[in-house]
Structure formats: structure tokens, C-alpha cells
Design an enzyme around this catalytic site. Structure first.
Site, PDB file in Angstrom:
ATOM      1  N   HIS A 475       0.822  -1.207   0.000  1.00  0.00           N
ATOM      2  CA  HIS A 475       0.000   0.000   0.000  1.00  0.00           C
ATOM      3  C   HIS A 475       0.854   1.255   0.000  1.00  0.00           C
ATOM      4  O   HIS A 475       0.497   2.278  -0.572  1.00  0.00           O
ATOM      5  CB  HIS A 475      -0.944  -0.001   1.209  1.00  0.00           C
ATOM      6  CG  HIS A 475      -2.258  -0.636   0.877  1.00  0.00           C
ATOM      7  ND1 HIS A 475      -3.048  -1.274   1.801  1.00  0.00           N
ATOM      8  CD2 HIS A 475      -2.916  -0.734  -0.299  1.00  0.00           C
ATOM      9  CE1 HIS A 475      -4.127  -1.733   1.195  1.00  0.00           C
ATOM     10  NE2 HIS A 475      -4.069  -1.417  -0.064  1.00  0.00           N
ATOM     11  N   GLU A 712     -28.688   2.887 -20.900  1.00  0.00           N
ATOM     12  CA  GLU A 712     -28.007   1.724 -20.327  1.00  0.00           C
ATOM     13  C   GLU A 712     -28.718   0.428 -20.663  1.00  0.00           C
ATOM     14  O   GLU A 712     -28.238  -0.650 -20.335  1.00  0.00           O
ATOM     15  CB  GLU A 712     -27.940   1.867 -18.798  1.00  0.00           C
ATOM     16  CG  GLU A 712     -27.074   3.011 -18.337  1.00  0.00           C
ATOM     17  CD  GLU A 712     -27.203   3.246 -16.850  1.00  0.00           C
ATOM     18  OE1 GLU A 712     -26.264   2.932 -16.111  1.00  0.00           O
ATOM     19  OE2 GLU A 712     -28.268   3.749 -16.425  1.00  0.00           O
ATOM     20  N   ASP A 736     -23.369  -0.831 -18.345  1.00  0.00           N
ATOM     21  CA  ASP A 736     -24.632  -1.569 -18.253  1.00  0.00           C
ATOM     22  C   ASP A 736     -25.184  -1.905 -19.634  1.00  0.00           C
ATOM     23  O   ASP A 736     -25.751  -2.981 -19.835  1.00  0.00           O
ATOM     24  CB  ASP A 736     -25.656  -0.766 -17.450  1.00  0.00           C
ATOM     25  CG  ASP A 736     -25.471  -0.995 -15.959  1.00  0.00           C
ATOM     26  OD1 ASP A 736     -25.323  -2.169 -15.563  1.00  0.00           O
ATOM     27  OD2 ASP A 736     -25.427  -0.012 -15.198  1.00  0.00           O
ATOM     28  N   CYS A 783     -20.410   7.918 -20.830  1.00  0.00           N
ATOM     29  CA  CYS A 783     -19.778   8.046 -19.518  1.00  0.00           C
ATOM     30  C   CYS A 783     -19.390   6.674 -18.956  1.00  0.00           C
ATOM     31  O   CYS A 783     -18.892   6.584 -17.844  1.00  0.00           O
ATOM     32  CB  CYS A 783     -20.677   8.785 -18.537  1.00  0.00           C
ATOM     33  SG  CYS A 783     -22.210   7.918 -18.199  1.00  0.00           S
TER      34      CYS A 783
END
Ligand code: PEP
Ligand code: MG
Length: 857
Positions: A475, A712, A736, A783
Site C-alpha cells: 500500500h 443503459e 450496463d 460516460c
């Protein structure tokens, strides 16, 4: 199927754990079981096994059965305070016992007078995927009678999961569910997917567990999940029992899919972006080069070049006393310390970028990890201090991770150490310093570095990090990448010989650290640093300019945002606005719905960060794979086809109205546009528009807010020419749209390679939507993730899309690419591709075109 019976250890009144006046037991923090108020003072073994704990105070005993299950009997509450008075152990730790063997004698009168309660929990600890069944109903019980059965026990063949447990006539409705899958995540179940799964598991009442390699982990414990050591290609079984078991299993499966999605989204961003990508999940590790005199070879964690002075920071050992004063107090102190650490980390997260937030989220998971907390509480119950108990619980988890072959999981050790020290400092009434001073142009030289140490360093003065150990995917390396600090790890113990303040050259492109460079080498390295800075400044400066294709066609490049920090990053990377604010992510981790004021404040902050740029605010897209804790939705067989997006909003008009009211009050009003998710027909748009009109009249807003519909679903794409009459713009959610067009779950691990938005069928639907926009003279944007895919960009522009909204870090590269494209060429390419047979062919054609333009990135 293997079942283990647990017997009453003495005569008494059998009740439930809820009757134990101690939140740790009643809250099932240590495990599940029953409680007995004893009427005799002879405690016998509730099962056969080995005595694993029997403290000197003899107030509690735990037995590990042959199957590795720990059963704890804790006589009364707060009885550790008696210091052994009234108790007499009849066996020693390590002894093997049979069920019914005498373990402890205790004087009922003495103990009853000195204890808060005699109610004695008999627990399975931890539950680790086990289920209790045939629980004894409240009432009198005699020593040796069955209290409950343990099911879900791992056997040599794996874990018994498929057969639902037999139900007692009086038992509440228990359900069992299981699912087995192959993990295709590149790095297996590492910290982030583990955290994601643990969070999902906690949202359900069912006891869920994961099994792999013949081991089982509590699905609520990040540490336990990581310790399974699941790697790409491993088989993973998910099982749950309890009233909402099927939903819990479904949500965990969806969690793995979500992790996969995040993984591929990070991959897309990296492919498209040249600016430092804050979503980077794992910097590339390059092999360690051979060392020469005065040169140490290391592994590249973050590429780059720096010249600076070797600097060390001090790390103080935090001393803890082994023995605790009183278990109740120690427990309370540990709880308070964890609360303080949580508040502090949340404060830091609120001001940090996306990467820091993600890492802190992982630390918060460790802080709340049931396995770690159970172990700490057990130690406290055995008389240890809160600090000692916390440290040993963390160290136990660290040993489990260190035993794994997977270096990525071993790299989580630093995170656990970080969480350990946060809590130990909090117990001592201190906190990690927020600002560790550094000299000018410091090259940090250390054996290792914790994430919180890095974030506390003065960034303006830190030019590079060199570690003798460490990992390229830790990390701290990810944070360094997000902060754009060149970093080498694995340099070996030679770095200990570097004098403090010595000038060194870090070439994290070549993987070398020059420990005693001559003056000409220093000059050359400084020049390289300078020219790199200028190149970066140029790319960023160009990204600030409005974007046009080579033939002058205007194309807007916007950014997708989840919060205010993303908004600042978007502006810095040259985004011309926000094309998608996923408002659900602002409020996903809450127990209660956000108020209008809270929402307004969050949206207003983002609008302010964007300045004059437009903000497209999507109405909460919940349901499906994005459940909200405060909005219990009915269980659905197929949530992706159920109540989600606008359907959820229309089913919960109060929530929708609150959000709309907040959104309409954001200033300046003209900059905000609203976007409706998951539209299938115009009636849904009209229903939302109706509510907006009402609210605008109520608030006194004269100018109607601009409204858009997401495309979508195939239905929306095919109906786009009708939908566009009711809205001001369309925004294509390719994630989607692809899943619903191809009937392939967008996160399905085995279909990941085929769920491609460049499938000609998806492109035809994009063409339908874009064509409807062009005919109506209205904007059509994309998008979804495909907008950041460099092979997709010419196709989308060719089909008529004129706005792309991508992750902030990808904006400069997308703008640069658009400037090199001619719309006519794009159109020709798109037309050719619509008639191709597969996404592979489409990609090949797009790659050929880009290559001919010299775009070979
Ligand atoms: C999409 O579906 O492409 C989209 C942008 O929405 P989300 O990814 O938030 O579902
Ligand atoms: Mg979507």
C-alpha cells in the site's frame, strides 16, 4: 457431513447469550453459543479435545476439538477480577480431555458474591463459517445434555455446505446457500477484494464464510479472507447460513465481480492515461539490476528520477505492559482507542485523494476485523492488557499472512503494523504525528515505511523513497505512486551504510540507487529531472485547453466523479466538467438516509471545486449491485433485472424528492444538470420530470434544470429518438448497456473477456442513440468505461458521440488522442466496424487505424 455436539458443562438454567450482561458476549463478538446460569460448581468438558486456554485464575477454559474448533466456557461475567478466588483447576493447559471430564471446580457462593453475574457463556469462537443448530430451548439443563450442534465443519474433503442443516421444530427459519467459483482476479483475494467482501458480508445477518484450499474463513474478516491465500485460478466456495443466506451469498458473488470490474477499470485508466494515475492498483515491479561499486540495485515500485539527500526518520517502539488490571476496563479502553483511531483515520480520508481513501478504508477494515478483535478480547479475558492483547492479535494475523507464498498478501503486513501502532498510540493517549519534518530534497532511506508514515511526511520536500525491504505492490508503494514519488524497494541492507545527508541519485527507471555519485553524474541526473518536469507540465497545460479534433470538431472531455477530491483531481487534469457524478457513492456507507442539507453540502462542495464547469449529477443509482444499508430492498432472484436506478427512485418517492430538492438548490444553478439512470421508456422520464417541475415551483426556480437520460438498456437505445424529445441530452452508460445487450453480467469473472463494449451489437445501439441525438441537435455523451479505451475513442466519435466522460487521470491522454483524429476517418472506421462479426475484429480495425496515424501507445 460432519456435526459436533456440545454438551452442558454443568447443571443449571439454559438461556441465550442475550441474557449475559456483557456486550462482548451478548454481542457475539467472540462467537455464538448459549449461556447457562449454573446450579452446581463442577464444570465438566462440553466436548472432547485439548485444553488450549486455562488461565491461572481458572475462571474460563477453552477446548480445541479434533476438528480445530475452539469452545470457550467463561464462568460468569468479570470473574477474572477474583484472581482465582473460589476457582480450582483440575486439569492443565495442553491436556487432552474427553467430554464429561472434570475441568474446574468453583465455589458458587464465593463466585456469585464477587461476580457481576454467574451467567456462563458456552461459545464456539470464532465461528469461522460454522453454524449452530438444534440449539437447546431455554429451561433447566443437566450436565452432559446436548446444548447445540455445530455444523459446517471442514472435513478432509472440504467443507460441508451443500446440504442445508436439519431444522429443529422450534428453531427460527434458517436457510443455507452456497456457490462455488473460480477466482479470476489477477492478484487473487488480496486486501481490496477482501475488504470489499467483508463489507458485503457484514450487511447481512447470515453467517457467511469462504473456503479454499481446504481452509475456511469468516467472510466478515479481511484478515481471515487474505489468510486463505486465494490466487487467480483457485476455486473458492462461498457459503452462508441464516435467514438471508441466499442474499448474502449472492452479494458476495457480486462482490467478486465488482472487484473484477474495479481491476479492469484500473487497467483501462492506466492504458489511456499518461499522467500519474491515482487509481493505479499495483505499480509494475521490474527485476533488480546487478549492483556495481557505489550502486545498489532494487525493484522499481514507482518509476522516476530524483537527486537528493539521504534522510532517515525515527520510529519509536511502543512499549506495552503484558498484564491488564481488569478485563472490563481493558476492553473498554481498547474500544475507546479503536473509536479514536477510527475518527482520526476518517478525518484523514476525508481530506485525501482516492488512493489514500481506499487505503484508509482497508485499515478501517483491519481495525474492525472480527478475527483480530475476537483474538484481542480473548487475550483480555485471559488477563492481558488491552495493548498486549491488540498487539498479539495483530501479530497472530501477521504470522498467518507471512506463512503464505503470495508476496502481495505478505505486503499487507505493513498495513496491519500500521493499524497496530495507531491503536497502541491511542491507548497511550497519543497519535501519530501528522507532519514529520524533512530537509529540502529528501530521499527517504529506510528498511520499511508504513502508509501513515508516508502520508505524514512533508510531500514538498520528499523527492524519492528507497527501502531495503518492502514490496512493489504494498500500500505504501501504491500511495507513493499516487503521490508521484519515485520509489525503489528491495535495495538490501547496503542502504544502511549510506551516511545521513549524503547526496544520492535515485534512478527508479533503471532500478538503481547511486550512493556516492560524482559531480558530473549529479549534474546529468538533475538535468533529466528538470526535463521530465517540463514534459509533464506541457501535457498538463495542453489538457487545460478546450478539446477539438484535428478537423476542428469540438469534443468535450469530462470526468466521472465520486466525491469532492475527485473533482479537484478532474480540474487539475483538465476535465471540462463532470459528466457523471455517481451520487450513490457519497452516501453508500451510511446507516441512515442522508438529509437534504447533507446532500446539498456534498453537491455544493463538488460544484465549488469544479468552478464554472458543468456538473452532471446522476440521481442515486441504487439497487442491483449497489445496495444501500438504509434502504432495505426486497430480496430478488435477479437483482440486475430488478428494482434499480430510476425504478428504485420511483418506488421510494420520498428519497427521490429529498435528493432532487438538494440538487436543485446547488449554486450556480445553471451549471447543474440532472441525469436519470437505468431508463427503459419515456414514462419514467416524465414521472421524474413531473416531480422536478413541482419542486422547482415550490422552491421558486424559474429556469428549468437541464435533464438527461442514461442509455443503459437496449430498450432505451432503440427508443432514443422518442426519449430525446423529453430530455436535453443523453449519456450512454456503456458498462450496463454492454451487460444488458450481451446478456452477460458485467462482473462475471468467466465472461470478463467477452463482455466487451466494442461488440458490434453494442456499437449498433450506440449508433442508434447518437443518431437520435444528432437528429434532435442534442448532445450525446458516453460516460461508461469504454470512453477511456483508446481503441474505442475513434469509433465513438465516428458514431456521433461528442462528449466523453472518463476517470480524471485519463483526461489528458484522451484529449491528446482526440486532437490527433479526423472525424471523417472516424466515421469511416465506425461504419466498417458496425458490420463486423466480433469485438476482436472491431479492435483489430481500430488498432490498424490508430497505427496508421502513428498512435502506437
Ligand atoms: C454505466 O453503466 O456505464 C455507468 C456509467 O453507470 P455505472 O457504471 O455507475 O453503473
Ligand atoms: Mg450503469
Amino acid at each position: 457431513m460432519s456435526i459436533l455436539q456440545i454438551l452442558a458443562p454443568f447443571d443449571g438454567w439454559c438461556g441465550t447469550l442475550d441474557e449475559v450482561p456483557d456486550p462482548v458476549f451478548a454481542g457475539r463478538m467472540l462467537g455464538d453459543g448459549v449461556a447457562i446460569d449454573p446450579t452446581t460448581g463442577i464444570l465438566v468438558a462440553p466436548c472432547a479435545g485439548e485444553i488450549v486456554t486455562l488461565p491461572a485464575s481458572a475462571h474460563a477454559v477453552s477446548i480445541r476439538t479434533a476438528q480445530g474448533i475452539d469452545v470457550l466456557v467463561h464462568i460468569g461475567v468479570d470473574t477474572v477480577q477474583l484472581g482465582g478466588r473460589g476457582f480450582d483447576a483440575r486439569v492443565r493447559p495442553g491436556a487432552s480431555v474427553r467430554a464429561g471430564d472434570e475441568l474446574i471446580r468453583f465455589d458458587l457462593d464465593v463466585v456469585a458474591r464477587g461476580a457481576k453475574s454467574l451467567m456462563t457463556p458456552i461459545l464456539v469462537t470464532p465461528m469461522d463459517g460454522l453454524r449452530l443448530q438444534q440449539r437447546r430451548a431455554p429451561g433447566l439443563v443437566s450436565s452432559g445434555e446436548v446444548l447445540f450442534e455445530i455444523a459446517g465443519i471442514a472435513t478432509a474433503a472440504g467443507i460441508e455446505t451443500s446440504t442445508p442443516p436439519p431444522r429443529a421444530a422450534h428453531a427460527p427459519k434458517e436457510e443455507a446457500a452456497a456457490h462455488t467459483l473460480i477466482v479470476t482476479l489477477r492478484h487473487g483475494l488480496h486486501a481490496r477484494p477482501a475488504a470489499l467482501l467483508a463489507q458485503r458480508a457484514k450487511a447481512f445477518g447470515a453467517q457467511a464464510s469462504l473456503s479454499a484450499h481446504g481452509r475456511t474463513a469468516n467472510a466478515r474478516s479481511v484478515v481471515a479472507i487474505m489468510a486463505l491465500g486465494v490466487r487467480q485460478g483457485d476455486e473458492l466456495s462461498i457459503q452462508a447460513s441464516g435467514a438471508d443466506a441466499p442474499q448474502s451469498v449472492a452479494s458476495l458473488v457480486a462482490g467478486i465481480q465488482e472487484a473484477l470490474r474495479m481491476e479492469s477499470a484500473a487497467g483501462h485508466g492506466a492504458a489511456a492515461g499518461t499522467a500519474p494515475d491515482s487509481s493505479k492498483t499495483a505499480p509494475t515491479a521490474a527485476p533488480r539490476p546487478l549492483a556495481a561499486a557505489g550502486v545498489l540495485g532494487g525493484v522499481i515500485a514507482v518509476p522516476g528520477i530524483a537527486v537528493g539527500r539521504a534522510t532517515r526518520i525515527e520510529r519509536r517502539e511502543i512499549a506495552v505492559a503484558e498484564h491488564g488490571a481488569d478485563s472490563g476496563r481493558e476492553r473498554a479502553e481498547l474500544e475507546q482507542a479503536r473509536i479514536n483511531v477510527r475518527m482520526r483515520l476518517e478525518r484523514v480520508a476525508a481530506t485525501g485523494g482516492a488512493t489514500r481513501r481506499e487505503i484508509i478504508a482497508a485499515h478501517l477494515e483491519f481495525l474492525d476485523d472480527p478475527q483480530v478483535n475476537e483474538a484481542a478480547h480473548e487475550s483480555i479475558a485471559a488477563g492481558k492488557s488491552a495493548g498486549f492483547a491488540w498487539r498479539s492479535a495483530i501479530r497472530r494475523s501477521i504470522s498467518a499472512l507471512q506463512a503464505l507464498e503470495d508476496s502481495r498478501l505478505r505486503e499487507r503486513v505493513d498495513d496491519l503494523l500500521d493499524v497496530e501502532s495507531h491503536v497502541l498510540l491511542a491507548l497511550a493517549g497519543e497519535a501519530r504525528p501528522m507532519n514529520i519534518p524533512l530537509p529540502e530534497r529528501a530521499v527517504l532511506v529506510a528498511d520499511d515505511l508504513l502508509p501513515s508514515e508516508l502520508t505524514a511526511l512533508d510531500r514538498a520536500r520528499l523527492v524519492a523513497i528507497c527501502l531495503s525491504g518492502g514490496g512493489a505492490t504494498s500500500h505504501v508503494a501504491i500511495l507513493a505512486a499516487a503521490m508521484d514519488i519515485p520509489m525503489l524497494v528491495g535495495l538490501g541492507s547496503g542502504i544502511r551504510d549510506i551516511a545521513d545527508g549524503a547526496t544520492v541519485i535515485v534512478d527508479a527507471d533503471a532500478g538503481t540507487l547511486q550512493t556516492a555519485p560524482a559531480a558530473p553524474a549529479i549534474e546529468q541526473a538533475r538535468a533529466a529531472v528538470e526535463s521530465r518536469l517540463m514534459r509533464r507540465a506541457k501535457t498538463l497545460a495542453e489538457a487545460q485547453i478546450e478539446c477539438r479534433a484535428l478537423d476542428g470538431t469540438r469534443v468535450e472531455v469530462f470526468a466521472n466523479l465520486g466525491n469532492v477530491t475527485d473533482a479537484a483531481a478532474a480540474v487539475a487534469h483538465g476535465a471540462e466538467g463532470c459528466g457523471l457524478l455517481r451520487t450513490e457513492f457519497l452516501f453508500i456507507d451510511r446507516e441512515t438516509a442522508p438529509t437534504e442539507a447533507e446532500q446539498l453540502a456534498a453537491y455544493q462542495d463538488i460544484a465549488a471545486a469544479l468552478g464554472p464547469r458543468p456538473l452532471i449529477l446522476r440521481l442515486m443509482d441504487v439497487g442491483g449491485d449497489k445496495p444501500l444499508r438504509y434502504l432495505p430492498l426486497p430480496a430478488e432472484d435477479n437483482p440486475a433485472l430488478g428494482l434499480r436506478g430510476v425504478r428504485t427512485a420511483l418506488a421510494h418517492p420520498d428519497l427521490m424528492r429529498t435528493q432532487l430538492r438538494a440538487a436543485l438548490r446547488v449554486r450556480p444553478a445553471g451549471n447543474v444538470r440532472l441525469l436519470i439512470p437505468m431508463i427503459t421508456d419515456a414514462a419514467e422520464i416524465l414521472a421524474v420530470r413531473g416531480v422536478i417541475d413541482e419542486l422547482e415551483a415550490e422552491i421558486g426556480i424559474a429556469d428549468r434544470v437541464e435533464l438527461g437520460a442514461m442509455i443503459e438498456t437496449p430498450a432505451a437505445a432503440l427508443m432514443a429518438s422518442g426519449l430525446i424529445r423529453e430530455v436535453d441530452f443523453l449519456s450512454i452508460g456503456s458498462n450496463d448497456l454492454t451487460q444488458y445487450t450481451l446478456a452477460m453480467d458485467r462482473g462475471h469473472p468467466e465472461l470478463a473477456g467477452r463482455t466487451d463494449a466494442l461488440h458490434p451489437a453494442v456499437l449498433k445501439l450506440v449508433a442508434a442513440a447518437a443518431g437520435a441525438g444528432a437528429a434532435a441537435g442534442k448532445m450525446v455523451a458516453v460516460c461508461g468505461g469504454v470512453a477511456a479505451d483508446r481503441l474505442a475513442v475513434p469509433l465513438l466519435l465516428g458514431l456521433g458521440v461528442r462528449e466523453l466522460s472518463v476517470v480524471p487521470a485519463a483526461v489528458p491522454a484522451i484529449k491528446r488522442q482526440i486532437r490527433s483524429l479526423r472525424i471523417n476517418d472516424c466515421r469511416e472506421l465506425a461504419l466498417r466496424c458496425l458490420d463486423l462479426a466480433s469485438p476482436g475484429e472491431v479492435r483489430a480495425q481500430a488498432a490498424e487505424m490508430l497505427e496508421s496515424l502513428g498512435d502506437m501507445q
